[in-house]
Design an enzyme around this catalytic site. Structure first.
Site, PDB file in Angstrom:
ATOM      1  N   TYR A 171       0.831  -1.197   0.000  1.00 26.18           N
ATOM      2  CA  TYR A 171       0.000   0.000   0.000  1.00 26.18           C
ATOM      3  C   TYR A 171       0.877   1.263   0.000  1.00 26.18           C
ATOM      4  O   TYR A 171       2.107   1.168  -0.083  1.00 26.18           O
ATOM      5  CB  TYR A 171      -1.006  -0.072   1.139  1.00 26.18           C
ATOM      6  CG  TYR A 171      -1.917  -1.273   0.996  1.00 26.18           C
ATOM      7  CD1 TYR A 171      -2.639  -1.476  -0.185  1.00 26.18           C
ATOM      8  CD2 TYR A 171      -2.007  -2.237   1.991  1.00 26.18           C
ATOM      9  CE1 TYR A 171      -3.444  -2.601  -0.357  1.00 26.18           C
ATOM     10  CE2 TYR A 171      -2.810  -3.367   1.835  1.00 26.18           C
ATOM     11  CZ  TYR A 171      -3.530  -3.545   0.646  1.00 26.18           C
ATOM     12  OH  TYR A 171      -4.307  -4.648   0.466  1.00 26.18           O
ATOM     13  N   LEU A 174       0.434 -17.509   9.696  1.00 30.26           N
ATOM     14  CA  LEU A 174       0.213 -18.936   9.965  1.00 30.26           C
ATOM     15  C   LEU A 174       0.690 -19.329  11.351  1.00 30.26           C
ATOM     16  O   LEU A 174       1.358 -20.345  11.538  1.00 30.26           O
ATOM     17  CB  LEU A 174       0.867 -19.790   8.880  1.00 30.26           C
ATOM     18  CG  LEU A 174       0.318 -19.599   7.452  1.00 30.26           C
ATOM     19  CD1 LEU A 174       0.945 -20.595   6.500  1.00 30.26           C
ATOM     20  CD2 LEU A 174      -1.204 -19.702   7.411  1.00 30.26           C
ATOM     21  N   GLY A 176      -4.505 -14.321  12.721  1.00 32.16           N
ATOM     22  CA  GLY A 176      -5.352 -13.914  11.609  1.00 32.16           C
ATOM     23  C   GLY A 176      -6.346 -14.973  11.206  1.00 32.16           C
ATOM     24  O   GLY A 176      -7.459 -15.046  11.727  1.00 32.16           O
TER      25      GLY A 176
END
Length: 363
Positions: free
Chosen positions: A181, A299, A321
């Site tokens: 971004y 992960l 997450g």
């Protein structure tokens, strides 16, 4: 006692544990306004025991949204919408942070489950994008190169959003400078082809993120922490590598950043070999070089795995997450697995960790 479930203090903010909800886009807002979906999603994770609940990437200006369905915090209505969610999370005994973002050349895209992919045409609700250079992310529309005046406005956009975030009651803000971004685009030589004071060298490419973090720190209360998410590598030849990013992190620390949320990639498509904890070594290196606390993400799914990351000194907190999407009560499961209890932090509502779920802990 497990380290995962011990409190951690940043400045004057004490977080009840080190299992934190990672920022994940829900692509479910209308005109940037958070709604009942966000209340239930974030509130459930607060009730489930996460010490810090992070919002999704929340745009500081309308054209900074990743998709038309992203949340924002550029007006009063959005600020009020966030306050309702913040108050609910606080009443569950958790802390809450907002990730402040501008997507730059990766803005105005279809959300992941749309039948179309790539950039949303202006006729269909999209908008022209901007970036450090007129160089597109593969498959997306070509952005306009930002003028010097547009670049100079970015830090104040983030600072204004931080002031609104405090009005809403957030405990911390995170400057999003990762995942390809806008601020990451300026940092990476793969996206930043400028020949001015914002792109002619590694130091120049880091100038905008440094100015932005400095502006946010000035706009944010001294007693509360500022976090920064950085991609520690671009996973591509000629791109950023972990020691480059660790040096940037160290400079951000001198400007008032209190913790680096270490992720990787996103500035351009790359082949990444993923596996459990695949980004943790990058977090450890940023921590070693910068001297700042870090969170690790990627992960991390099992409580014993998360505990080991902290015990070995690779990170000071873990961001959960995908596993949090599967299990909103992951910290309670961790308490059961590690035979420990989730601590509480007193809140104005006097509720603390939810008594309705107390039997989910180790007993």
């Amino acid at each position: 006692m497990s380290l995962l479930l011990e409190p951690i203090t940043l400045r004057d903010l004490t977080l009840p544990n080190r299992a934190w909800l990672a920022p994940m886009c829900g692509y479910s807002a209308d005109d940037g306004l958070p709604n009942d979906w966000h209340l239930v999603h974030l509130g459930a994770r607060a009730a489930g025991g996460f010490g810090l609940v992070m919002t999704e990437a929340t745009a500081v200006v309308p054209e900074g949204r990743i998709s038309p369905q992203d949340t924002g915090i550029w007006n009063d209505e959005q600020t009020a919408g966030w306050k309702r969610i913040v108050d609910f999370v606080h009443a569950r005994g958790a802390r809450i942070g907002i990730q402040l973002a501008h997507a730059g050349r990766k803005a105005s895209t279809f959300r992941p489950w749309a039948p179309e992919q790539g950039s949303v045409p202006v006729a269909d609700g999209g908008w022209p994008t901007v970036g450090p250079s007129a160089h597109p992310y593969p498959g997306f529309a070509t952005p306009a190169e930002m003028t010097a005046e547009q670049v100079a406005d970015v830090p104040e956009h983030f600072a204004a959003a931080a002031r609104r975030a405090r009005e809403a009651g957030f405990d911390t803000v995170e400057v999003h400078a990762a995942h390809g971004y806008l601020l990451h685009q300026f940092l990476s030589p793969l996206a930043n082809l400028r020949a001015d004071g914002y792109g002619e060298s590694a130091e120049a490419r880091s100038r905008l993120v440094e100015e932005t973090v400095g502006a946010v720190r000035s706009a944010w209360p001294d007693e509360l922490p500022v976090l920064v998410r950085l991609s520690a590598t671009d996973w591509l030849d000629g791109g950023l590598e972990v020691d480059d990013v660790a040096s940037v992190a160290g400079r951000l620390g001198t400007l008032g950043a209190d913790l680096v949320d270490v992720s990787t990639g996103g500035v351009a498509p790359a082949h990444i070999t993923v596996g459990p904890g695949y980004q943790v070594p990058h977090a450890r290196r940023v921590r070693e070089v910068s001297g700042l606390p870090v969170s690790a993400v990627g992960l991390i799914s099992e409580p014993v795995q998360a505990e080991q990351i902290l015990v070995e000194g690779s990170a000071d907190a873990v961001m959960i997450g995908r596993e949090a999407l599967r299990d909103p009560h992951w910290p309670l499961r961790a308490a059961h697995t590690l035979r420990d209890k989730i601590g509480t932090v007193p809140v104005d509502a006097g509720v603390g960790v939810q008594p309705q779920y107390s039997r989910a802990q180790w007993r």
